[in-house]
Design a protein around this motif. Structure first.
Motif, mmCIF file in Angstrom:
data_model
loop_
_atom_site.group_PDB
_atom_site.id
_atom_site.type_symbol
_atom_site.label_atom_id
_atom_site.label_comp_id
_atom_site.label_asym_id
_atom_site.label_seq_id
_atom_site.Cartn_x
_atom_site.Cartn_y
_atom_site.Cartn_z
ATOM 1 N N MET A 1 10.027 17.910 12.172
ATOM 2 C CA MET A 1 10.161 17.913 13.629
ATOM 3 C C MET A 1 11.771 17.214 13.752
ATOM 4 S SD MET A 1 7.694 16.559 16.427
ATOM 5 C CE MET A 1 7.795 14.843 15.990
ATOM 6 N N GLY A 2 12.284 17.606 14.487
ATOM 7 C CA GLY A 2 13.634 17.203 14.928
ATOM 8 C C GLY A 2 13.656 15.806 15.713
ATOM 9 N N GLY A 3 14.420 14.842 15.181
ATOM 10 C CA GLY A 3 14.749 13.832 15.913
ATOM 11 C C GLY A 3 15.490 13.883 17.389
ATOM 12 N N PRO A 4 15.753 12.696 18.103
ATOM 13 C CA PRO A 4 16.515 12.985 19.383
ATOM 14 C C PRO A 4 18.152 13.597 18.924
ATOM 15 C CG PRO A 4 16.240 10.689 18.558
ATOM 16 C CD PRO A 4 15.411 11.612 17.557
ATOM 17 N N SER A 5 18.856 13.997 20.014
ATOM 18 C CA SER A 5 19.860 14.237 19.877
ATOM 19 C C SER A 5 21.066 13.017 19.579
ATOM 20 C CB SER A 5 20.527 15.005 20.883
ATOM 21 O OG SER A 5 20.506 14.463 21.992
ATOM 22 N N ALA A 6 22.062 13.162 19.236
ATOM 23 C CA ALA A 6 23.111 12.158 18.974
ATOM 24 C C ALA A 6 23.243 11.396 20.445
ATOM 25 C CB ALA A 6 24.272 12.724 18.512
ATOM 26 N N SER A 7 23.243 12.228 21.498
ATOM 27 C CA SER A 7 23.469 11.760 22.825
ATOM 28 C C SER A 7 22.473 11.067 23.310
ATOM 29 C CB SER A 7 23.783 13.207 23.911
ATOM 30 O OG SER A 7 25.044 13.695 23.654
ATOM 31 N N ASP A 8 21.193 11.548 22.959
ATOM 32 C CA ASP A 8 19.825 10.670 23.267
ATOM 33 C C ASP A 8 19.866 9.512 22.703
ATOM 34 O OD1 ASP A 8 19.219 12.807 25.137
ATOM 35 O OD2 ASP A 8 17.740 13.801 23.838
ATOM 36 N N ASN A 9 20.285 9.514 21.462
ATOM 37 C CA ASN A 9 20.116 8.416 20.469
ATOM 38 C C ASN A 9 21.054 7.066 21.230
ATOM 39 O OD1 ASN A 9 21.258 6.846 18.148
ATOM 40 N ND2 ASN A 9 19.038 7.474 17.615
ATOM 41 N N TYR A 10 22.344 7.586 21.690
ATOM 42 C CA TYR A 10 23.268 6.527 22.124
ATOM 43 C C TYR A 10 22.912 6.157 23.464
ATOM 44 C CZ TYR A 10 26.354 6.837 18.153
ATOM 45 O OH TYR A 10 26.911 6.589 16.825
ATOM 46 N N ALA A 11 21.937 7.001 24.390
ATOM 47 C CA ALA A 11 21.951 6.617 25.753
ATOM 48 C C ALA A 11 21.462 5.148 26.010
ATOM 49 C CB ALA A 11 21.125 7.762 26.231
ATOM 50 N N GLY A 12 21.931 4.597 26.757
ATOM 51 C CA GLY A 12 21.554 3.251 27.265
ATOM 52 C C GLY A 12 22.066 2.296 26.402
ATOM 53 N N VAL A 13 22.938 2.765 25.088
ATOM 54 C CA VAL A 13 23.457 1.707 24.224
ATOM 55 C C VAL A 13 25.035 1.373 24.551
ATOM 56 C CG1 VAL A 13 23.636 1.020 21.972
ATOM 57 C CG2 VAL A 13 21.645 2.258 22.930
ATOM 58 N N TYR A 14 25.528 2.924 24.620
ATOM 59 C CA TYR A 14 27.011 2.925 24.430
ATOM 60 C C TYR A 14 27.190 3.764 25.801
ATOM 61 C CZ TYR A 14 27.138 0.945 19.746
ATOM 62 O OH TYR A 14 27.061 0.320 18.558
ATOM 63 N N GLU A 15 27.569 3.229 26.685
ATOM 64 C CA GLU A 15 27.777 4.013 28.025
ATOM 65 C C GLU A 15 28.980 3.375 28.610
ATOM 66 O OE1 GLU A 15 23.879 4.220 29.849
ATOM 67 O OE2 GLU A 15 23.442 6.246 28.906
ATOM 68 N N GLY A 16 29.532 2.457 28.103
ATOM 69 C CA GLY A 16 30.707 1.641 28.960
ATOM 70 C C GLY A 16 31.850 2.656 29.254
ATOM 71 N N ARG A 17 32.644 2.574 30.278
ATOM 72 C CA ARG A 17 33.694 3.506 30.645
ATOM 73 C C ARG A 17 34.906 2.553 30.786
ATOM 74 N NH1 ARG A 17 30.830 6.437 28.444
ATOM 75 N NH2 ARG A 17 30.113 8.549 29.079
ATOM 76 N N LEU A 18 36.040 3.058 30.350
ATOM 77 C CA LEU A 18 37.536 2.507 30.580
ATOM 78 C C LEU A 18 38.217 3.079 31.580
ATOM 79 C CD1 LEU A 18 38.199 1.854 26.868
ATOM 80 C CD2 LEU A 18 37.641 -0.046 28.554
ATOM 81 N N GLN A 19 39.069 2.392 32.299
ATOM 82 C CA GLN A 19 39.945 3.126 33.453
ATOM 83 C C GLN A 19 41.242 2.746 32.813
ATOM 84 O OE1 GLN A 19 38.678 4.912 35.930
ATOM 85 N NE2 GLN A 19 36.887 4.514 35.018
ATOM 86 N N PRO A 20 42.140 3.768 33.142
ATOM 87 C CA PRO A 20 43.549 3.661 32.974
ATOM 88 C C PRO A 20 44.261 2.584 33.429
ATOM 89 C CG PRO A 20 43.026 5.732 33.396
ATOM 90 C CD PRO A 20 41.924 5.209 33.699
ATOM 91 N N GLY A 21 45.199 1.807 32.984
ATOM 92 C CA GLY A 21 45.997 0.722 33.483
ATOM 93 C C GLY A 21 46.856 1.426 34.193
ATOM 94 N N SER A 22 47.829 0.215 34.742
ATOM 95 C CA SER A 22 48.993 0.821 35.289
ATOM 96 C C SER A 22 50.301 1.198 34.571
ATOM 97 C CB SER A 22 49.664 -0.625 36.247
ATOM 98 O OG SER A 22 49.962 -1.391 35.455
ATOM 99 N N ARG A 23 50.318 1.191 33.389
ATOM 100 C CA ARG A 23 51.564 1.604 32.622
ATOM 101 C C ARG A 23 51.090 2.451 31.370
ATOM 102 N NH1 ARG A 23 56.761 2.058 32.336
ATOM 103 N NH2 ARG A 23 57.985 1.458 30.509
ATOM 104 N N PRO A 24 51.127 3.568 31.224
ATOM 105 C CA PRO A 24 50.688 4.391 30.109
ATOM 106 C C PRO A 24 52.028 4.756 29.283
ATOM 107 C CG PRO A 24 50.781 5.870 32.056
ATOM 108 C CD PRO A 24 51.131 4.490 32.555
ATOM 109 N N ALA A 25 51.735 5.035 28.106
ATOM 110 C CA ALA A 25 52.606 5.654 27.229
ATOM 111 C C ALA A 25 51.837 6.977 26.437
ATOM 112 C CB ALA A 25 53.394 4.816 26.346
ATOM 113 N N LEU A 26 52.582 7.652 25.931
ATOM 114 C CA LEU A 26 52.079 8.742 25.124
ATOM 115 C C LEU A 26 52.396 8.420 23.477
ATOM 116 C CD1 LEU A 26 50.876 11.497 24.693
ATOM 117 C CD2 LEU A 26 53.131 12.635 24.992
#
Length: 211
Positions: A1-26
């Motif tokens: 029987m398969g376990g949870p998917s990677a997305s399910d396994n990470y849900a609620g643990v690693y869900e932070g989001r970053l926003q771009p700052g004011s001065r990017p570079a490539l």
């Protein structure tokens, strides 16, 4: 029987989001001939499409006044400046000083105003003055692209975060030898260290944050 998917396994643990700052570079990591030339030990089938995405991003960045930074790899003829990395991966002899495989492709070369940092290890930051140069220019966000996703792109994105830059890894502008490590590393970068964004999203960041 398969376990949870990677997305399910990470849900609620690693869900932070970053926003771009004011001065990017490539930051274009190691987009060089070795990965684009059939017959080269480092050739990757997906490298050409990623190079095309990088070219579009570089053109947009220059037009907007967003700094463009390239990295390449170069070693002494005996590889003595490559340390354990060079011993672990003898294929790096492709980047011995003077090798044509270490050159930038003709359609994606540094232009006047761009910066180039030559490195000997995976991270664009290790053993280079990249972090100091970016901080001096007031850069707070990096659009990170190049080869390979699981190697130098990942190492550079991790160090970017550790040096205080918001890392935005551009999916279509990265490539790897096989889809499995490519996707696995993008997944893990998104979860823990960076934001993985599309080329369209990267172009929007450039357009919204002209220098």
């Amino acid at each position: 029987m398969g376990g949870p998917s990677a997305s399910d396994n990470y849900a609620g643990v690693y869900e932070g989001r970053l926003q771009p700052g004011s001065r990017p570079a490539l930051l274009i990591v190691d987009v060089v001939v070795a990965y684009l030339t059939e017959g080269s030990a480092l050739f990757m089938e997906t490298a050409a499409a990623a190079k095309d995405a990088n070219r579009r991003l570089a053109l947009a960045a220059r037009a907007a006044g967003v700094p463009v930074v390239f990295t390449n790899v170069q070693y002494k003829p005996d590889g003595s400046d490559g340390g354990v990395f060079y011993r672990k991966a003898p294929v790096l002899k492709a980047f011995v000083e003077g090798s044509p495989l270490g050159a930038f492709p003709d359609d994606l070369t540094p232009q006047p105003g761009d910066r180039v940092f030559t490195k000997q290890y995976p991270s664009a930051f290790f053993g280079t003055d990249l972090a100091n140069a970016l901080h001096a220019d007031g850069i707070d966000t990096l659009l990170i692209t190049g080869y390979s996703t699981s190697g130098c792109v990942r190492a550079s994105a991790l160090d970017a975060m550790q040096y205080g830059f918001v890392p935005l890894v551009v999916r279509e502008a990265c490539a790897d030898r096989h889809p499995a490590p490519h996707e696995a590393n993008l997944f893990d970068l998104q979860a823990k260290y960076a934001e993985v964004i599309s080329e369209a999203e990267a172009l929007a960041v450039i357009a919204a944050h002209p220098a």
